[in-house]
Design a protein around this motif. Sequence first.
Motif, PDB file in Angstrom:
ATOM      1  N   ALA A  21       0.834  -1.206   0.000  1.00 15.59           N
ATOM      2  CA  ALA A  21       0.000   0.000   0.000  1.00 15.59           C
ATOM      3  C   ALA A  21       0.869   1.256   0.000  1.00 15.59           C
ATOM      4  CB  ALA A  21      -0.935  -0.006   1.210  1.00 15.59           C
ATOM      5  N   VAL A  22       1.950   1.248   0.775  1.00 14.50           N
ATOM      6  CA  VAL A  22       2.845   2.414   0.807  1.00 14.50           C
ATOM      7  C   VAL A  22       3.527   2.593  -0.550  1.00 14.50           C
ATOM      8  CG1 VAL A  22       4.916   3.373   1.892  1.00 14.50           C
ATOM      9  CG2 VAL A  22       3.187   2.256   3.293  1.00 14.50           C
ATOM     10  N   ASP A  23       3.830   1.497  -1.243  1.00 11.83           N
ATOM     11  CA  ASP A  23       4.446   1.605  -2.568  1.00 11.83           C
ATOM     12  C   ASP A  23       3.588   2.435  -3.523  1.00 11.83           C
ATOM     13  OD1 ASP A  23       6.579   0.126  -1.752  1.00 11.83           O
ATOM     14  OD2 ASP A  23       5.910  -1.758  -2.650  1.00 11.83           O
ATOM     15  N   GLU A  24       2.275   2.353  -3.371  1.00 13.22           N
ATOM     16  CA  GLU A  24       1.387   3.102  -4.263  1.00 13.22           C
ATOM     17  C   GLU A  24       1.483   4.602  -4.035  1.00 13.22           C
ATOM     18  OE1 GLU A  24      -0.269   1.777  -6.748  1.00 13.22           O
ATOM     19  OE2 GLU A  24       0.558  -0.181  -6.176  1.00 13.22           O
ATOM     20  N   GLY A  25       2.061   5.030  -2.910  1.00 10.31           N
ATOM     21  CA  GLY A  25       2.208   6.456  -2.648  1.00 10.31           C
ATOM     22  C   GLY A  25       3.086   7.149  -3.680  1.00 10.31           C
ATOM     23  N   VAL A  26       4.063   6.438  -4.249  1.00 12.23           N
ATOM     24  CA  VAL A  26       4.918   7.031  -5.276  1.00 12.23           C
ATOM     25  C   VAL A  26       4.101   7.342  -6.527  1.00 12.23           C
ATOM     26  CG1 VAL A  26       6.965   6.685  -6.718  1.00 12.23           C
ATOM     27  CG2 VAL A  26       6.949   5.854  -4.369  1.00 12.23           C
ATOM     28  N   ALA A  31       1.491  11.601  -9.953  1.00 13.65           N
ATOM     29  CA  ALA A  31       0.333  12.101 -10.696  1.00 13.65           C
ATOM     30  C   ALA A  31       0.348  13.617 -10.806  1.00 13.65           C
ATOM     31  CB  ALA A  31      -0.960  11.643 -10.021  1.00 13.65           C
ATOM     32  N   GLY A  32       1.049  14.298  -9.888  1.00 16.23           N
ATOM     33  CA  GLY A  32       1.123  15.757  -9.960  1.00 16.23           C
ATOM     34  C   GLY A  32       1.896  16.261 -11.155  1.00 16.23           C
ATOM     35  N   PHE A  33       2.733  15.420 -11.782  1.00 16.15           N
ATOM     36  CA  PHE A  33       3.459  15.813 -12.992  1.00 16.15           C
ATOM     37  C   PHE A  33       2.592  15.686 -14.246  1.00 16.15           C
ATOM     38  CE2 PHE A  33       7.329  14.377 -10.507  1.00 16.15           C
ATOM     39  CZ  PHE A  33       7.846  15.645 -10.354  1.00 16.15           C
ATOM     40  N   ARG A  34       1.569  14.899 -14.198  1.00 17.59           N
ATOM     41  CA  ARG A  34       0.841  14.501 -15.395  1.00 17.59           C
ATOM     42  C   ARG A  34      -0.403  15.355 -15.604  1.00 17.59           C
ATOM     43  NH1 ARG A  34       2.056   9.146 -12.968  1.00 17.59           N
ATOM     44  NH2 ARG A  34       3.926   8.362 -14.012  1.00 17.59           N
ATOM     45  N   PRO A  35      -0.887  15.412 -16.855  1.00 17.87           N
ATOM     46  CA  PRO A  35      -2.078  16.229 -17.127  1.00 17.87           C
ATOM     47  C   PRO A  35      -3.335  15.599 -16.547  1.00 17.87           C
ATOM     48  CG  PRO A  35      -1.434  15.032 -19.096  1.00 17.87           C
ATOM     49  CD  PRO A  35      -0.354  14.787 -18.079  1.00 17.87           C
ATOM     50  N   ILE A  67      -8.271  19.911 -20.705  1.00 15.13           N
ATOM     51  CA  ILE A  67      -6.970  19.345 -20.352  1.00 15.13           C
ATOM     52  C   ILE A  67      -6.197  20.394 -19.562  1.00 15.13           C
ATOM     53  CG2 ILE A  67      -4.817  18.345 -21.206  1.00 15.13           C
ATOM     54  CD1 ILE A  67      -6.293  17.544 -23.749  1.00 15.13           C
ATOM     55  N   VAL A  68      -5.693  19.999 -18.410  1.00 19.80           N
ATOM     56  CA  VAL A  68      -4.885  20.888 -17.573  1.00 19.80           C
ATOM     57  C   VAL A  68      -3.532  20.219 -17.333  1.00 19.80           C
ATOM     58  CG1 VAL A  68      -4.706  22.109 -15.387  1.00 19.80           C
ATOM     59  CG2 VAL A  68      -6.946  21.843 -16.468  1.00 19.80           C
ATOM     60  N   GLN A  69      -2.482  20.883 -17.768  1.00 19.69           N
ATOM     61  CA  GLN A  69      -1.125  20.372 -17.584  1.00 19.69           C
ATOM     62  C   GLN A  69      -0.367  21.282 -16.619  1.00 19.69           C
ATOM     63  OE1 GLN A  69       0.883  17.604 -18.729  1.00 19.69           O
ATOM     64  NE2 GLN A  69       2.061  18.538 -17.082  1.00 19.69           N
ATOM     65  N   PRO A  70      -0.031  20.769 -15.423  1.00 19.50           N
ATOM     66  CA  PRO A  70       0.768  21.599 -14.506  1.00 19.50           C
ATOM     67  C   PRO A  70       2.150  21.860 -15.095  1.00 19.50           C
ATOM     68  CG  PRO A  70      -0.230  19.727 -13.368  1.00 19.50           C
ATOM     69  CD  PRO A  70      -0.386  19.473 -14.826  1.00 19.50           C
ATOM     70  N   LEU A  71       2.592  23.092 -14.983  1.00 16.93           N
ATOM     71  CA  LEU A  71       3.928  23.469 -15.440  1.00 16.93           C
ATOM     72  C   LEU A  71       4.871  23.735 -14.269  1.00 16.93           C
ATOM     73  CD1 LEU A  71       2.930  25.901 -18.339  1.00 16.93           C
ATOM     74  CD2 LEU A  71       3.455  23.467 -18.487  1.00 16.93           C
ATOM     75  N   PHE A  72       4.356  24.344 -13.211  1.00 21.63           N
ATOM     76  CA  PHE A  72       5.168  24.632 -12.031  1.00 21.63           C
ATOM     77  C   PHE A  72       4.238  24.733 -10.832  1.00 21.63           C
ATOM     78  CE2 PHE A  72       7.123  27.712  -9.068  1.00 21.63           C
ATOM     79  CZ  PHE A  72       8.278  27.005  -8.771  1.00 21.63           C
ATOM     80  N   ASP A  73       4.562  23.998  -9.766  1.00 25.54           N
ATOM     81  CA  ASP A  73       3.712  24.037  -8.566  1.00 25.54           C
ATOM     82  C   ASP A  73       4.519  24.305  -7.304  1.00 25.54           C
ATOM     83  OD1 ASP A  73       5.073  21.678  -8.305  1.00 25.54           O
ATOM     84  OD2 ASP A  73       3.312  20.425  -7.915  1.00 25.54           O
ATOM     85  N   GLY A  74       5.591  25.101  -7.455  1.00 26.44           N
ATOM     86  CA  GLY A  74       6.405  25.411  -6.285  1.00 26.44           C
ATOM     87  C   GLY A  74       7.196  24.224  -5.779  1.00 26.44           C
ATOM     88  N   GLN A  76       6.270  21.328  -5.257  1.00 25.20           N
ATOM     89  CA  GLN A  76       5.516  20.474  -4.335  1.00 25.20           C
ATOM     90  C   GLN A  76       5.488  19.023  -4.809  1.00 25.20           C
ATOM     91  OE1 GLN A  76       1.753  22.179  -2.701  1.00 25.20           O
ATOM     92  NE2 GLN A  76       2.239  23.958  -3.970  1.00 25.20           N
ATOM     93  N   THR A  77       5.210  18.819  -6.097  1.00 26.18           N
ATOM     94  CA  THR A  77       5.159  17.443  -6.608  1.00 26.18           C
ATOM     95  C   THR A  77       6.526  16.784  -6.544  1.00 26.18           C
ATOM     96  OG1 THR A  77       3.310  17.983  -8.071  1.00 26.18           O
ATOM     97  CG2 THR A  77       4.603  16.031  -8.612  1.00 26.18           C
ATOM     98  N   LEU A  78       7.569  17.545  -6.891  1.00 24.14           N
ATOM     99  CA  LEU A  78       8.924  16.988  -6.856  1.00 24.14           C
ATOM    100  C   LEU A  78       9.272  16.503  -5.458  1.00 24.14           C
ATOM    101  CD1 LEU A  78      11.455  16.635  -8.699  1.00 24.14           C
ATOM    102  CD2 LEU A  78      12.274  18.810  -7.747  1.00 24.14           C
TER     103      LEU A  78
END
Length: 284
Positions: A21-26, A31-35, A67-74, A76-78
Amino acid sequence: ALASSYRSNSQLNAQRAATRAVDEGVARAKAGFRPQITGDADFGAASTSSNRTGSSDFNPYGYGITIVQPLFDGFQTLNSVAAAKAQVGASRQQLRNTEQIVLQNAASAYVDVLVAQELLSIRRQNRVFLAEQVRSSKARLEVGEGTRTDVAQSEAREAAARALISSAEADLAAARATYFQIIGRQPRNLSFPKGPTRLYPRSLTAALEQGIGNNPAVRQAQYGVDAALFQVKVAQGTFLPTLSLRGNAQSRFNNGGSGNRTQSSSATVNLAVPIYQGGAASAN
């Protein structure tokens, strides 16, 4: 016995499931990188009336895609991905720690059954010996060489031996139940094992160094520190602006009641700059 407990122990199987279950956290963090793609459709009923044209009923409907593609989120996703990977490492070390605990308990349960069996055998032999002493005391009393006190003392020792046998039988039953609980099968054909002496550390210093470097509980804590640091960076990222690309395409029908059709499409770059968040970001 160790292999059986490794396969079937419920505590270990539960920890394996928790690690998966913890493996799914990655994947969730990535998902924050993807549209994000959303389709929508609607259908309705409308009615209009006019002094000149009278009244008309029509059914507007349409569909579209966004379609929404994140470009920069501070960042946070990284940092969320890095924290999730650290949590995976901590979870796997926790699984290793659980494996060690379960296998150690299995080894203890194995030896406890052997010890309980041996102790019961010894106490039964002792009771047979004391029963012979009772008979000997009675025989000496009959020929006038002993006293009733000697007979009473022998009988008391035999009664105490019977009580010890009952206690040993209870201990053996408890040891067998623990064996079944940890290893998953009833004990059969057990023999005293030899310890893996070739695996022992050469000295106390070597043992301490090996434990500090490899003990899963220590390594789990180290991964936990990394995950916490990345979570701090995620919280700091909420102070930074976010940038995203948004695309939208729509088709509309019967909007004016005459079967007309309209199509629209757009592409926008959206910049959001946090100015005041009610103190939530600072608290986080």
